[in-house]
Design an enzyme around this catalytic site. Structure first.
Site, mmCIF file in Angstrom:
data_model
loop_
_atom_site.group_PDB
_atom_site.id
_atom_site.type_symbol
_atom_site.label_atom_id
_atom_site.label_comp_id
_atom_site.label_asym_id
_atom_site.label_seq_id
_atom_site.Cartn_x
_atom_site.Cartn_y
_atom_site.Cartn_z
ATOM 1 C CG HIS A 1 -22.857 28.694 -19.465
ATOM 2 N ND1 HIS A 1 -21.623 29.959 -19.889
ATOM 3 C CD2 HIS A 1 -23.842 29.232 -19.670
ATOM 4 C CE1 HIS A 1 -22.491 30.021 -20.964
ATOM 5 N NE2 HIS A 1 -23.671 30.140 -20.907
ATOM 6 C CD GLU B 1 -18.557 28.499 -19.228
ATOM 7 O OE1 GLU B 1 -18.599 29.637 -18.690
ATOM 8 O OE2 GLU B 1 -18.830 28.178 -20.249
ATOM 9 C CG HIS C 1 -18.346 32.938 -19.954
ATOM 10 N ND1 HIS C 1 -19.673 31.989 -20.221
ATOM 11 C CD2 HIS C 1 -19.068 34.571 -19.769
ATOM 12 C CE1 HIS C 1 -21.059 32.838 -19.900
ATOM 13 N NE2 HIS C 1 -20.865 33.790 -19.783
ATOM 14 C CD GLU D 1 -15.501 31.966 -22.839
ATOM 15 O OE1 GLU D 1 -15.630 31.489 -22.389
ATOM 16 O OE2 GLU D 1 -16.543 32.314 -23.450
#
Length: 997
Positions: A716, A719, A793, A878
């Site tokens: 992404h 990010e 991420h 994450e």
């Protein structure tokens, strides 16, 4: 009556006797009233459980048939029902089925001037109305009109009666049918007049609850479109704005101000964004456009219909005419809707789905599996080619294509030719290095002390709320005083080069640089600007990443920036997170750094409507505003603002070049080009491990059979923290490490979420995903599936670093499906790595991790690699964009040092995992791990930027199916490990804990 009956049962039996006289009934009711008062409500629950509610309702109905009904009995019955009703969950249904609703309504109509009897009737009516079906029925019977006969203008008498009547009216108006009835009857101006009258006369604020009740009625009416229209036509915005402004100095009136603010925000006329179209300003021609895909849908829309203001009510649904199931059961059902319930899908089954002949082309990326190291080991193994590319997804199309580093320097010198030479050098240092950044580490723990900014302590409790409310009121002023708004466009990608006076008072904006993202800037007040972000290329949404330049500022002035087209319903900007700023003047002064900055920060829903075309068909959605204020330290500075620490494609190429410089003869490093992205950039593929100890066949055999760890990052584009974590991993691996790692990095220009394309990636539209998956399929075919797969991420709405994994057992626990013990058998090894990370990585939180498989995530990398490739340790890691709420970084905003440290600690955890999964020859790994921990994990005290410890409200955050049930159980290693390895792990965990303390 049985011998052992309780006093409560005796009372109920006496009340049920139909021949009981009126005086006897009154005395029994009085006795129960005493019981309920002496028991402080506890006996009410017993009374309900014994069927007391039904008895009272039966008496009420039978008493209504007597002519004339006893006023005293009606008073006693309604007084008791007002106490009992809230304790009985089926009270509304019982009352409606027995006819008690009509009884109470008739008593009220006949006793409008009998305050003594009217008050308990209103109290019971308030309880009746909490049932939505009852509310509709009562509305049809004229109860809403009846309420307007009871409430009236300011008076010192009957205030309790008015308060209860308004509570009952507010409950009735939760029904949209009743709300429409009030609008059609012209009662909205009446409510506003009443509120203004009570506001003006209640100077000592003793009737605040009545004023609040009137506002609650207005709030419920304005839940429908007709109510909002009537409110605006009655000048409701001005009335509530002026009254709220007068209430602001009195802290005890905050509930009135808050409710008024909610109503005004809801009624603020919905507007389009100030854009010609919500489609991205940039269009990228795809090799082919799949029919029915997001890009085809986007560009098949005629001009002007892609951004329409939906006039429908928010989440409008037809009202039920019958009772639904238990609310809690329905909520629980919604909670588990996304959890995978198909046992067959939950059990991973390796399905490569691609012929091996097609996968053979990927053999070239695994030359280390056949390398014999017999010729020129030190001189010929490490050659690689480096193409300097230029594009990342948020880039001006003029810069598409491959541009060499020297050519880019010339390009930027032309663009900033008006800036002094020294400033240009500082600017280029900002654009290409971006390495010196603020960190939450203390000053004395770093070699270069220039990376630190001034310490900023944020105490975001009630002050944050007051700031947010103040910002909202300033937005409402735009409607109240439209002549005060400048509405001057100062930057616009769609219409380049707006005329900005050189010596004017307007700021100058720019985003025409790598990863820059700002589409439009509108000056709304002298020092206030609305900023509109550009959507992702080939898309009409995804507005999160911002990165823009500001110049022409003054010193001693507070500027306010409003980013008005944010999409997520909440943000860590409400919980301590700040934007980042880079000052060229500070860089010239020898302090090149990114610093967290901004005051009066808040994030809230605004009056700009989102088109249903951009929300997947959902209507009534709004954009959100991120607002912050800034005081610049230097006049005519050039400053850059970013959502997070930038990490551009050029930065990636520079860091990969630095990795080559870090190479030693002990390290095996190979850089390949996996593929080209749609933008023409090369996607780098790295293989890193330790060289074999010698050329002997045993050592080369050991080299070829090392477990594979497969890592990917930055799928992404917004990010950037994922790239910093990967940087930490790569730099750690360039030290002494016995691991093999593959790294992928990609971009997105298809208008799709690339992490939702793993099930069926298209080689032309999703090349990075297609070829990465093919690499994994090749490894599975040759029986070398990775020991660990992890996709890095960033998370915008949670704190800490945490993992998502895949578990059959924990998914079943969170769902209502039935499963046999054989269905739940699985290796607990998936928990080992995150558990190790929770022990050694201060930013990592096991409590925030989840191992539930959701339907909406079945096409993500984590789930597909687990299900199709058969990797049980398949994770998404994450990293927060904000900070931590636990561990030694608790209360601190995260910096790149902490993100890189997380990447390094991930490798340390892999060392432990390798030791646990292989029983032979792990003593040297223990020694190596000890050295690494001593070098990289020194305890640090943190004293810089603070954030609010509390995380965002759970109802505004994505559901976290945390599977933490028992930490002791979680600590056990994989099931196939012997007791000796478990003992070694325990000893290391103890030493690690002592080290951290």
């Amino acid at each position: 009556m049985s011998k052992g009956s309780s006093g409560m049962e005796v009372i109920l039996a006496s009340l049920e006797v139909s021949t009981c006289s009126l005086n006897h009934r009154l005395s029994h009711l009085q006795i129960y009233s005493w019981f309920s008062v002496l028991g402080r409500g506890r006996r009410v629950g017993v009374f309900v459980s014994k069927g007391g509610t039904g008895v009272l309702i039966q008496i009420l109905v039978s008493a209504s048939n007597e002519l004339p009904p006893s006023e005293e009995l009606m008073l006693q019955l309604h007084s008791l029902l007002a106490k009992v009703g809230p304790k009985d969950r089926k009270f509304g249904v019982k009352a409606r089925l027995s006819g008690a609703l009509n009884v109470t309504v008739n008593v009220m109509k006949q006793n409008l001037h009998n305050t003594k009897l009217l008050l308990p009737c209103l109290q019971v009516l308030r309880v009746y109305s909490t049932n939505s079906v009852n509310a509709i029925s009562l509305g049809k019977n004229g109860v809403v009109e009846l309420m307007f006969k009871i409430v009236g203008p300011y008076s010192k008498k009957n205030t309790s009666l008015f308060k209860v009547a308004l509570d009952a009216l507010g409950a009735l108006l939760k029904s949209k049918t009743n709300a429409r009835r009030v609008v059609d009857s012209g009662h909205v101006p009446v409510l506003l007049t009443l509120y203004l009258d009570w506001h003006r006369n209640d100077t000592r604020h003793r009737c605040m609850l009545i004023r609040k009740g009137l506002l609650v009625c207005l709030r419920n009416i304005t839940n429908i479109k007709l109510g909002r229209k009537a409110f605006l036509e009655a000048d409701g915005m001005r009335i509530l704005y002026n009254s709220s402004t007068e209430c602001l100095p009195v802290r005890t009136l905050d509930p009135l101000v808050n409710t008024s603010s909610l109503i005004m925000r809801k009624c603020f006329p919905k507007n389009r964004l100030p854009l010609p179209t919500i489609k991205s300003a940039f269009h990228f021609q795809l090799p082919h456009v799949p029919p029915g895909g997001p890009v085809a849908q986007l560009y098949s829309q005629p001009p002007g219909v892609d951004d329409v203001v939906d006039e429908s009510d928010d989440n409008e649904e037809p009202e039920a005419e019958t009772d639904t199931d238990n609310e809690e059961d329905k909520d629980q059902c919604n909670l588990n809707d996304d959890i995978e319930t198909d046992i067959n899908k939950l059990h991973p089954k390796r399905t490569i789905g691609c012929p091996f002949e097609e996968l053979k082309v990927y053999q070239k990326f695994f030359s280390e599996l056949s390398e014999d190291f017999q010729v020129s080991i030190l001189n010929t193994m490490f050659f690689f080619s480096l193409n300097i590319g230029f594009i990342q997804v948020k880039t001006c199309l003029k810069c598409l294509g491959k541009v060499k580093y020297s050519e880019f320097l010339s390009l930027e010198l032309t663009e900033v030719g008006r800036v002094a030479k020294k400033r240009t050098q500082a600017l280029l240092q900002h654009l290409f290095t971006q390495v010196k950044v603020q960190s939450c580490q203390p000053r004395n723990s770093l070699k270069n002390k220039k990376v630190f900014s001034k310490k900023a302590t944020l105490v975001l409790s009630n002050q944050s709320f007051l700031v947010c409310r103040s910002k909202i009121f300033q937005d409402i002023e735009r409607l109240i005083h439209p002549n005060d708004i400048l509405d001057k466009v100062v930057y616009d990608i769609d219409h380049p080069s707006p005329v900005i006076e050189e010596n004017g008072e307007s700021l100058k904006f720019n985003s025409q640089f790598e990863s820059g993202n700002l589409r439009k800037a509108v000056q709304v007040r002298k020092y206030e600007y609305d900023l509109v972000l550009n959507a992702d290329i080939n898309s009409n949404h995804y507005h999160q990443w911002f990165y823009f330049e500001v110049s022409g500022m003054r010193v001693g002035v507070t500027y306010r920036f409003n980013i008005i087209n944010c999409e997520k319903s909440n943000s860590q900007f409400n919980y301590g997170m700040q934007a980042l700023m880079y000052s060229v003047q500070e860089a010239i002064s020898g302090r090149p750094r990114w610093v967290r900055t901004g005051t009066d920060i808040c994030y809230y829903k605004n009056h700009f409507a989102r088109s249903s075309i951009a929300t997947g068909g959902q209507k009534g959605k709004s954009y959100y505003t991120l607002t912050f204020s800034i005081n610049f330290s230097h006049k005519d500075d050039v400053c850059y603002f970013a959502y997070h620490y930038p990490y551009t494609y050029s930065t990636l190429k520079m860091h990969l070049s630095k990795l080559e410089a870090m190479r030693t003869p002990q390290i095996y490093l190979r850089q390949d080009v996996l593929c080209e992205t749609l933008g023409g950039n090369t996607c780098p593929l790295l293989t890193i491990t330790a060289m074999p100890e010698s050329k002997s066949s045993d050592h080369i055999c050991q080299f070829r059979n090392r477990p594979v760890i497969f890592l990917s990052a930055r799928v992404h584009p917004g990010e950037t923290n994922a790239s910093w974590v990967m940087k930490g991993t790569l730099e750690f691996l360039m030290g002494t490490s016995p691991l093999a790692v593959i790294h992928r990095d990609g971009i997105k220009v298809t208008g799709e979420d690339l992490n939702r394309q793993w099930q069926n990636p298209n080689p032309e539209l999703h090349p990075t995903i297609y070829h990465t998956k093919s690499l994994l399929q090749y490894l599975a075919y040759i029986q070398r599936a990775p020991l660990v797969f992890c996709d890095y991420h960033g998370h915008s709405r949670k704190k800490n670093v945490f993992m998502y994994g895949c578990s059959v057992k924990e998914t079943v626990w969170q769902s209502n499906i039935s499963a046999t013990s054989s269905d739940l058998q699985e290796d607990l090894g998936y928990r080992t790595l995150p558990k190790i990370l929770s022990q050694i990585a201060p930013a990592f939180s096991m409590a925030s991790s989840s191992f539930v498989v959701e339907r909406s995530k079945e096409s993500t990398a984590r789930v597909v690699v687990w299900r199709e490739i058969g990797v049980k340790r398949s994770y998404t890691m994450e990293s927060t964009l904000c900070g931590c709420d636990q561990g030694k970084y608790k209360g601190l905003q995260i910096g790149t040092r902490e993100l890189e440290e997380m990447g390094a600690q991930f490798c340390v955890a892999l060392l432990r995992l390798k030791r646990l999964t292989g029983l032979r020859n792990h003593q040297h790994l223990l020694d190596l791990e000890s050295d690494i921990i001593g070098t990289h994990s020194k305890p640090v005290s943190c004293t810089t930027t603070y954030v609010l410890e509390e995380d965002e409200p759970s109802f505004l955050e994505a559901i976290d199916y945390s599977a933490e049930s028992n930490d002791d159980d979680d600590a056990e290693p994989e099931s196939d490990l012997c007791g000796e390895v478990q003992e070694s792990l325990d000893q290391l965990s103890d030493s690690e804990s002592n080290h951290r303390d």
